[in-house]
Design a protein around this motif. Structure first.
Motif, PDB file in Angstrom:
ATOM      1  N   ARG A  52       0.860  -1.192   0.000  1.00  0.00           N
ATOM      2  CA  ARG A  52       0.000   0.000   0.000  1.00  0.00           C
ATOM      3  C   ARG A  52       0.885   1.227   0.000  1.00  0.00           C
ATOM      4  O   ARG A  52       1.864   1.297   0.729  1.00  0.00           O
ATOM      5  N   VAL A  53       0.557   2.187  -0.831  1.00  0.00           N
ATOM      6  CA  VAL A  53       1.296   3.446  -0.886  1.00  0.00           C
ATOM      7  C   VAL A  53       0.618   4.403   0.083  1.00  0.00           C
ATOM      8  O   VAL A  53      -0.386   5.037  -0.243  1.00  0.00           O
ATOM      9  N   ALA A  54       1.174   4.501   1.282  1.00  0.00           N
ATOM     10  CA  ALA A  54       0.559   5.289   2.351  1.00  0.00           C
ATOM     11  C   ALA A  54       0.525   6.777   2.033  1.00  0.00           C
ATOM     12  O   ALA A  54      -0.323   7.506   2.545  1.00  0.00           O
ATOM     13  N   GLU A  55       1.426   7.235   1.162  1.00  0.00           N
ATOM     14  CA  GLU A  55       1.466   8.653   0.816  1.00  0.00           C
ATOM     15  C   GLU A  55       0.265   9.080  -0.026  1.00  0.00           C
ATOM     16  O   GLU A  55       0.016  10.276  -0.179  1.00  0.00           O
ATOM     17  N   CYS A  56      -0.448   8.123  -0.579  1.00  0.00           N
ATOM     18  CA  CYS A  56      -1.625   8.429  -1.401  1.00  0.00           C
ATOM     19  C   CYS A  56      -2.885   8.377  -0.548  1.00  0.00           C
ATOM     20  O   CYS A  56      -3.063   7.453   0.237  1.00  0.00           O
ATOM     21  N   TYR A  61      -1.952   0.490  -4.598  1.00  0.00           N
ATOM     22  CA  TYR A  61      -1.087  -0.633  -4.242  1.00  0.00           C
ATOM     23  C   TYR A  61      -0.129  -0.890  -5.389  1.00  0.00           C
ATOM     24  O   TYR A  61      -0.524  -0.819  -6.559  1.00  0.00           O
ATOM     25  N   ILE A  62       1.133  -1.176  -5.039  1.00  0.00           N
ATOM     26  CA  ILE A  62       2.103  -1.488  -6.080  1.00  0.00           C
ATOM     27  C   ILE A  62       2.802  -2.808  -5.773  1.00  0.00           C
ATOM     28  O   ILE A  62       2.880  -3.246  -4.621  1.00  0.00           O
ATOM     29  N   HIS A  63       3.294  -3.407  -6.820  1.00  0.00           N
ATOM     30  CA  HIS A  63       4.098  -4.624  -6.717  1.00  0.00           C
ATOM     31  C   HIS A  63       5.117  -4.571  -7.848  1.00  0.00           C
ATOM     32  O   HIS A  63       4.770  -4.255  -8.990  1.00  0.00           O
ATOM     33  N   LEU A 123       0.179  17.472  -2.220  1.00  0.00           N
ATOM     34  CA  LEU A 123      -0.117  16.161  -1.634  1.00  0.00           C
ATOM     35  C   LEU A 123      -0.155  15.079  -2.708  1.00  0.00           C
ATOM     36  O   LEU A 123       0.355  13.977  -2.522  1.00  0.00           O
ATOM     37  N   ARG A 124      -0.725  15.392  -3.865  1.00  0.00           N
ATOM     38  CA  ARG A 124      -0.794  14.414  -4.950  1.00  0.00           C
ATOM     39  C   ARG A 124       0.587  14.154  -5.556  1.00  0.00           C
ATOM     40  O   ARG A 124       0.924  13.017  -5.881  1.00  0.00           O
ATOM     41  N   GLY A 130       5.880   9.019  -3.464  1.00  0.00           N
ATOM     42  CA  GLY A 130       5.795   7.829  -2.619  1.00  0.00           C
ATOM     43  C   GLY A 130       5.758   6.549  -3.440  1.00  0.00           C
ATOM     44  O   GLY A 130       6.407   5.557  -3.102  1.00  0.00           O
ATOM     45  N   MET A 131       5.002   6.566  -4.543  1.00  0.00           N
ATOM     46  CA  MET A 131       4.964   5.390  -5.426  1.00  0.00           C
ATOM     47  C   MET A 131       6.353   5.090  -5.977  1.00  0.00           C
ATOM     48  O   MET A 131       6.786   3.930  -5.990  1.00  0.00           O
TER      49      MET A 131
END
Length: 143
Positions: A52-56, A61-63, A123-124, A130-131
């Motif tokens: 989970r990308v908490a900054e978003c 979610y990334i993998h 923020l965006r 973050g991603m």
């Protein structure tokens, strides 16, 4: 702003944004939102592999997979969050197919370099950063 280590695909995406009039850049981001590649069945059937990308603010979610030194990035972002989905799409399209070294060399300020800092909130942009950071961390762990 560093531009020397930006891989070709990400440089092309950045240039597309910078060549687009500022008033139309959000529309280009929305086009990327529609182009977020679907995750493979293998990845979709194992949600525990996602981070989970908490900054978003949106559930993103990334993998990342590394196979023979080549990186594949997967991301999910809800359709009702088109800005975030667009950022995820840019990174998935820009990172997939790169070598480990190319991914790790992507400048951390890449999200600020694509000309959207006036069109979307900090923020965006922070979410996209973050991603990118999480993708690079996964690449480091898996290579």
């Amino acid at each position: 702003m560093s531009t020397s280590d930006v891989p070709e695909t990400l440089a092309e995406i950045r240039d597309s944004f910078l060549e687009t009039p500022e008033a139309d850049r959000l529309l280009l981001l929305l086009e990327f939102s529609d182009e977020l590649p679907p995750v493979s069945d293998d990845v979709a059937s194992h949600p525990e592999m996602y981070e989970r990308v908490a900054e978003c603010q949106s559930p993103v979610y990334i993998h990342v997979e590394v196979d023979d030194g080549i990186v594949t990035m997967h991301a999910t972002a809800p359709p009702e969050a088109p800005t975030t989905r667009g950022f995820a799409s840019i990174l998935v399209q820009g990172i997939t197919g790169l070598t480990v070294d190319e991914v790790l060399a992507i400048p951390e300020d890449y999200p600020q370099s694509i000309g959207l800092t006036k069109a979307v909130s900090p923020l965006r942009i922070g979410g996209m950063t973050g991603m990118l950071m999480r993708a690079k961390n996964q690449v480091r762990k898996k290579s």
